[in-house]
Each structure stands twice: as structure tokens, then as C-alpha cells.
Design a protein around this motif. Structure first.
Motif, PDB file in Angstrom:
ATOM      1  N   MET A  98       0.862  -1.333   0.726  1.00 62.12           N
ATOM      2  CA  MET A  98       0.336   0.444   0.367  1.00 62.12           C
ATOM      3  C   MET A  98       1.151   1.289  -0.165  1.00 62.12           C
ATOM      4  SD  MET A  98      -3.448   0.540   1.613  1.00 62.12           S
ATOM      5  CE  MET A  98      -3.181   0.159   3.435  1.00 62.12           C
ATOM      6  N   SER A  99       0.777   1.743  -0.676  1.00 65.00           N
ATOM      7  CA  SER A  99       0.758   3.790  -1.164  1.00 65.00           C
ATOM      8  C   SER A  99       0.886   4.266   0.896  1.00 65.00           C
ATOM      9  CB  SER A  99       1.138   4.742  -1.793  1.00 65.00           C
ATOM     10  OG  SER A  99      -0.268   5.278  -2.193  1.00 65.00           O
ATOM     11  N   THR A 100       1.958   5.067   0.620  1.00 64.53           N
ATOM     12  CA  THR A 100       1.873   6.089   1.768  1.00 64.53           C
ATOM     13  C   THR A 100       0.683   6.399   2.507  1.00 64.53           C
ATOM     14  OG1 THR A 100       4.344   6.118   1.988  1.00 64.53           O
ATOM     15  CG2 THR A 100       3.499   7.463   2.657  1.00 64.53           C
ATOM     16  N   ALA A 101       0.148   7.487   0.935  1.00 67.09           N
ATOM     17  CA  ALA A 101      -0.378   8.292   0.609  1.00 67.09           C
ATOM     18  C   ALA A 101      -2.196   7.230   0.914  1.00 67.09           C
ATOM     19  CB  ALA A 101      -0.740   8.715  -1.022  1.00 67.09           C
ATOM     20  N   ASP A 102      -1.642   5.715   0.649  1.00 71.17           N
ATOM     21  CA  ASP A 102      -3.131   5.322   0.743  1.00 71.17           C
ATOM     22  C   ASP A 102      -3.147   4.916   2.338  1.00 71.17           C
ATOM     23  OD1 ASP A 102      -4.339   5.066  -1.472  1.00 71.17           O
ATOM     24  OD2 ASP A 102      -3.422   3.157  -2.380  1.00 71.17           O
ATOM     25  N   GLU A 103      -2.561   4.427   2.670  1.00 76.54           N
ATOM     26  CA  GLU A 103      -2.221   4.354   4.736  1.00 76.54           C
ATOM     27  C   GLU A 103      -2.913   5.520   4.909  1.00 76.54           C
ATOM     28  OE1 GLU A 103      -1.543   2.009   5.856  1.00 76.54           O
ATOM     29  OE2 GLU A 103      -0.272   2.315   8.234  1.00 76.54           O
ATOM     30  N   LEU A 104      -2.247   6.571   5.284  1.00 79.95           N
ATOM     31  CA  LEU A 104      -2.369   8.008   5.600  1.00 79.95           C
ATOM     32  C   LEU A 104      -3.899   7.904   5.367  1.00 79.95           C
ATOM     33  CD1 LEU A 104       0.345  10.083   5.147  1.00 79.95           C
ATOM     34  CD2 LEU A 104       0.263   9.068   6.742  1.00 79.95           C
TER      35      LEU A 104
END
Ligand code: DAH
Length: 328
Positions: free
Chosen positions: A1-7
Motif C-alpha cells: 500500500m502506498s504511503t498516501a493510501d495508508e495515511l
């Protein structure tokens, strides 16, 4: 999962979790799950160090923005919880100003004080001044100067209460005649209410009671003035139909002397004593009896109060029983 999705996931989770917190305490604990030392936002910040240098700057901005957004969600929920806590508090402690209040008990003057003030007010309208005198008195002022002979039985008849040192509790307010007249230049007129003491106790007598004394001295003051004053006084106290009658009597300090009665219902009520001030009494006060003459009278205040308020036993006046006094 990308950082953006995670955030984005963390932010959504925080929103749901903060909404679910039902109290400020809950909310603070929930906050720790995201922003505390072991919180998910904190973990994301820490993981930045493991990223390749070229990704780190962008990811850092994203994490910091998310951190700010989580903080903002927390603050918003906190404000909402505080608002509702305050309205709950206000609702619970609501004050109904339309409820009837608890009336504090209201006092009133003692019947004796009322009658005494009423009497003094009457005499003030006739130009009398109010005069005071001591309750612990010398034999001279209570008896001697009032022309009581040294071993006159009147001193015993008055059931005098003596105090240590040879003084006594005044048996009448006539002592004020001596105190007020001595060193004063007539004409004058005084009224002197106050407590007096006699060794006496039954339904109509109490060891302490109240008298009012009045005396008036001038060049041509006569018994007619005395009668007129007493008539006016009786009508003031007992109504326009009140009548007064005089019975010849003896007092050492007046000559001639009389006892007076006042109408009460169908009959007569013994009211007090009166007379023309004895020349020797004037002389004892340094007043020339060849030039000045005057009248005096004295009566009990308590008896008037008993009549006015329908009190059968004098003790009711002095027992200080509030239940009794409240009825008056
Ligand atoms: N001092 C008298 C008493 O206590 C009452 C009295 C009688 C007062 C005649 C007077 C007076 O001023 O003239 O019994």
C-alpha cells in the motif's frame, strides 16, 4: 500500500474513532492510538527514515499534513464533547425562577417597644423631649430627693431590690425627674420611659416592668394642664371615647396627688399616679418653687400593652417565647 493510501486510511479511522468517543476521557485515550508514542501517525513519521531519499520529502509532507488533520479532528470532537457536557450540566442544574421562594421569617418589634414608641411619639407632638436615666440608682435619686422620709414605709412598700454597695434597682422612673431637673433652667417638659424593678411576681406583676414618666415645669403650669394632657394621652391610646377619673392619693413627691383611672370597656382601669410636683422636690433639684411649678405623672407601659394585645399573663411578655410573640 502506498504511503498516501495508508495515511488516508489512518485519517478515516481517526475520524470514526473520535466520533465514537463518548467522553473527554475516552477521546484522550483514543487520541493516543494515533498521535501517542505508539500511535499510528507517530509510527508513520518514524518510518520516513527508512524511505529512499528521493521519496522522503514528499512522504514527509504527506505525513505531516495527515498529522495536522488528525489533530484538527481531535480538537473538533473535543470542542463538541465539551459543549454537550456544558449543556447537560446546565439542564441538570436548571434553576426554576418561577418556583415559590422560601420566605425568611420576619421579626417585629416587641409589644412593649411598640407601645413605648407610640407613647413617646404622642408626647413629642406635645413638645416633650425624651429623657433617660440609670436603672442602677442611688437611694438619693430614687427616694431621698423625691421627698421620701428616711424611714418612710414607702421604701419598703415598693419592694426595693438592693444591689451591693448600697445602690438599688430603681423602683420607678421618677428618678429621672431628679436627674433631668437638676441643673436645668425651666420651663421644660420631659418624658422618660424605661425599665423599673420591684420584688414582686404574679399574673399581673413581674420583677421587671416598664414605666413611662412625664413632667412639665413652667411659671403657670396647673393641675388643669395635667388633666388636659392625661385626657389627650388616654384618647390617643384608647380611642376618642376614653375618659379619665382622678382619685385623691398620696405620693411623697407630689402635692396634691392623685391616682387616675381610665375607662376600659364598661369599667375603669387603674392607670397610674400623678400630681403637682412637690415644692421640696423642685428645691432639691435647685429650682425655685416660689417661681416655678409643674405636674408629673407615671404609669406602667406593660399594662397598656397587655390590654392592647389581649395578654392575660404578664409573663407572656417576658418569657421570650417566639410562638407567643408571633401571635401579637
Ligand atoms: N412613681 C410612682 C410609682 O411608681 C408613679 C407616679 C406617681 C409617678 C405620681 C409620678 C407621679 O410622676 O406624679 O408608683
Amino acid at each position: 500500500m502506498s504511503t498516501a493510501d495508508e495515511l488516508a486510511r489512518i485519517l478515516e479511522e481517526a475520524g470514526v474513532a473520535f466520533e465514537a468517543a463518548g467522553s473527554l476521557q475516552d477521546l484522550r485515550e483514543t487520541r493516543a492510538r494515533f498521535l501517542g508514542k505508539k500511535g499510528t501517525v507517530t509510527a508513520a513519521l518514524r518510518s520516513l527514515g527508512g524511505l529512499p531519499a528521493d521519496e522522503r520529502a514528499l512522504a514527509g509532507q504527506q505525513v505531516n499534513r495527515t498529522k495536522g488533520e488528525v489533530e484538527a479532528l481531535f480538537e473538533a470532537r473535543k470542542a463538541a464533547l465539551e459543549r454537550s457536557a456544558r449543556s447537560r450540566d446546565l439542564a441538570e442544574h436548571r434553576l426554576d425562577v418561577t418556583l415559590p421562594g422560601a420566605a425568611p421569617p420576619r421579626g417585629h418589634l416587641h409589644p412593649i417597644a411598640r407601645v413605648e414608641r407610640d407613647m413617646c411619639a404622642f408626647f413629642r407632638t406635645l413638645g416633650y423631649s425624651i429623657e433617660d436615666g440609670p436603672e442602677v440608682e442611688t437611694d438619693f435619686h430614687n427616694f431621698g430627693a423625691l421627698n421620701f422620709p428616711e424611714d418612710h414605709p414607702a421604701r419598703d412598700l415598693q419592694d426595693t431590690i438592693f444591689v451591693e454597695g448600697g445602690n438599688l434597682l430603681r423602683t420607678h422612673t421618677s428618678n429621672v425627674q431628679i436627674r433631668a431637673m437638676t441643673g436645668r433652667e425651666p420651663p421644660f417638659r420631659f418624658v422618660a420611659p424605661g425599665r423599673v424593678y420591684r420584688h414582686d411576681l404574679d399574673a399581673t406583676h413581674y420583677p421587671m416592668f416598664h414605666q413611662i414618666e412625664a413632667f412639665c415645669v413652667g411659671e403657670d403650669v396647673t393641675f388643669a394642664h395635667l388633666k388636659g394632657t392625661l385626657y389627650a394621652f388616654a384618647r390617643h391610646l384608647f380611642g376618642q371615647d376614653a375618659r379619665v377619673r382622678f382619685r385623691a392619693h398620696f405620693f411623697p413627691f407630689t402635692e396634691p396627688s392623685a391616682e387616675m383611672d381610665v375607662t376600659w370597656g364598661e369599667g375603669w382601669l387603674e392607670w397610674g399616679g400623678c400630681g403637682m410636683i412637690h415644692p421640696k422636690v423642685l428645691a432639691n433639684c435647685g429650682i425655685d418653687p416660689d417661681r416655678w411649678q409643674g405636674f408629673a405623672f407615671g404609669m406602667a407601659i406593660d399594662r397598656t400593652a397587655m390590654l392592647r394585645y389581649g395578654i392575660g399573663n404578664i409573663r407572656h411578655l417576658f418569657d421570650g417565647d417566639v410562638r407567643v410573640l408571633e401571635q401579637l
